[in-house]
Scaffold this motif. Sequence first.
Motif, PDB file in Angstrom:
ATOM      1  N   THR A 170       0.860  -1.185   0.000  1.00 25.99           N
ATOM      2  CA  THR A 170       0.000   0.000   0.000  1.00 25.99           C
ATOM      3  C   THR A 170       0.897   1.235   0.000  1.00 25.99           C
ATOM      4  OG1 THR A 170      -0.090  -0.132   2.389  1.00 25.99           O
ATOM      5  CG2 THR A 170      -1.946  -1.071   1.220  1.00 25.99           C
ATOM      6  N   VAL A 171       0.878   1.957  -1.108  1.00 24.06           N
ATOM      7  CA  VAL A 171       1.752   3.131  -1.243  1.00 24.06           C
ATOM      8  C   VAL A 171       0.975   4.428  -1.055  1.00 24.06           C
ATOM      9  CG1 VAL A 171       3.191   4.421  -2.854  1.00 24.06           C
ATOM     10  CG2 VAL A 171       3.475   1.952  -2.658  1.00 24.06           C
ATOM     11  N   THR A 172      -0.136   4.552  -1.746  1.00 19.89           N
ATOM     12  CA  THR A 172      -0.867   5.821  -1.727  1.00 19.89           C
ATOM     13  C   THR A 172      -1.645   6.000  -0.418  1.00 19.89           C
ATOM     14  OG1 THR A 172      -2.774   4.788  -2.745  1.00 19.89           O
ATOM     15  CG2 THR A 172      -1.179   5.788  -4.227  1.00 19.89           C
ATOM     16  N   PRO A 173      -1.915   7.258  -0.026  1.00 15.67           N
ATOM     17  CA  PRO A 173      -2.704   7.488   1.188  1.00 15.67           C
ATOM     18  C   PRO A 173      -4.059   6.784   1.143  1.00 15.67           C
ATOM     19  CG  PRO A 173      -1.725   9.543   0.446  1.00 15.67           C
ATOM     20  CD  PRO A 173      -1.422   8.515  -0.613  1.00 15.67           C
TER      21      PRO A 173
END
Lengths: 209, 253
Positions: A170-173
Motif C-alpha cells: 500500500t503506497v498511496t494514502p
Amino acid sequence: MPQNQEFFNRRLHSLLGVIPVGVFLIQHFIINHFAVYGASSFNAAAHFMESLPFRYALEIFVIFLPLLYHAIYGLYIAFLGKSNTRRYGFFRNIMFMLQRVTGVFLVIFIAWHVWETRVAAAFGADVNYDMMADILSSPFMLVFYIAGVLAATFHFANGLWSFAVSWGLTVTPRSQKIMTYVSITVFLVLSYIGIRAIIAFLDPALANM
Amino acid sequence: MSEQKTVRFIVTRQDSPDASPYTEEFEIPHRENMNVISALMEIRRNPVTVDGKDSAPVVWDMNCLEEVCGACSMVINGKPRQSCTALVDQLDQPIRLEPMKTFPVVRDLVVDRSRMFDSLKKVKAWIPIDGTYDLGPGPRMAENKRQWAYELSKCMTCGVCLEACPNVNSKSDFIGPAPVSQVRLFNAHPTGEMNREDRLNALMGDGGLSNCGNSQNCVQACPKGIPLTTSIAALNRDMTMQSFKNFFGSDKL
C-alpha cells in the motif's frame, strides 16, 4: 556493498508476524471456538491438533522459532523507539505506540500462556476443556486472558497494516486508508471469535456437552 | 494611550553542547506583525529576563526568512516549525521556544543538522552530470512528472520530520524521512535514474530506511506538505524488488 543485516532482520520480523505467526493465531482461535459447541467438541478439535503428523516439527518450525524471533527482535524494536504521543497525538502515532505496548504485553502473556498449557502438557497435564475452564474460573486470569486475546488481535490487525506499508503493497494514502478499514475489520472479527471462545469456557452447561 | 502590550517568552537555553539546559523568561514590547525571529532580535537588543537578571543574548540560526532554507527551525509551543513564519499574534502566550533536541544542541536554539546532510551524501541525493566531454542534453522530463517532482524538491532539510519521528533518536541510527524522500525525487529523474540501484542499496544498508515504524508523524509535521509517507512506502516497494534482484540476480533491465 553496504551491510544490510538490519534490512533483512526487519523484513524477516515483518514477514514472520504474518506468516506463520498470524496464520497460527487465526488457526488457534478457530480451534478455541469449538468450545462454543461444548466440551466434547473442543476436546475432539484439540485432540485432532495434537495428533497431527510431525507434531514436534510443526510446533518448532511453524510456532516456536518464528514466534521467538518475532518476540525478541520485536522487543529490540520497541525499545529503540521513543514514543511521543503526548506531543503528536495523531491516529497513526497512537497506533505505533499501541503496537509496541501490546507487543511487550504479549511477550509476558504468551510466555505465561505457554507455560500454563504447552509446558504443563509436556509434564503430563491434559490440555482440554476442563483445564481452560479451571484456569478461567479465577477472575484475575479471566481478565488477563481477555486482555491477552484483545492485545493479540490488535497487534495482528495493526501489524497487517504496517506489513502492507513495509513491503510496499500500500503506497498511496487512499490505499493505506482502505487497509486501515480492513485491519479494523480483522480486529473486530478475530476479537469476536476469541472472546466468544473464552466465554464458552465459563458456561457450566457447555462443560457437560 | 492604552498600556503598552507585551509578549512573554520562555526560552530553553544551553550554554554549550555539554552543558545542561535551563529556561529563562523574557518580556518584550509587542509590535504589529511580529514573528518569533523579530522577537528574538528584540531580546538580543536588551537581554534582561523578567526577574531583571542580565543575561547573554539568545543564540539561534536563521538565513532566508521566508521558509525555504530550514535553518531557523525550532520547537515553538511544542511544535517543531520555522521561527520565521511563526507569527507572534497567532501563538498562545507565554511562547515557549526550545531547540529540536533530536539533533545535538550547539547552543541555546542552535542545533547541528549534520546527520541529515551526511545522509544525503550517503544516498547520493544528486544527479551526476559531469563527464570528460560534453554529454549533450539529458532526456526530457514529462511536464506532469516535473510538477510531481517539484513537490518533493521543496524539502529544505529543516529537520522537522526527524524531530517528530519517534524512531529518530540517540539510540537508533534510522535515517529519517527527509533523505528518503530525496531518494525518490532523484530516482524519478530521467538522468538521476541511472544511479537508482546505488541509492536503493544505500537505503537498504544499516542505518537506512528499514527502521521506519510507520507512525506517520513526519507527513503531519512537514511544513512543506511533502508526501513523505507515500515516498517511504514507494521506496519500501522498490527496496523489496531490489532485494530480490540482489539475491536472485537480475538481467539489469
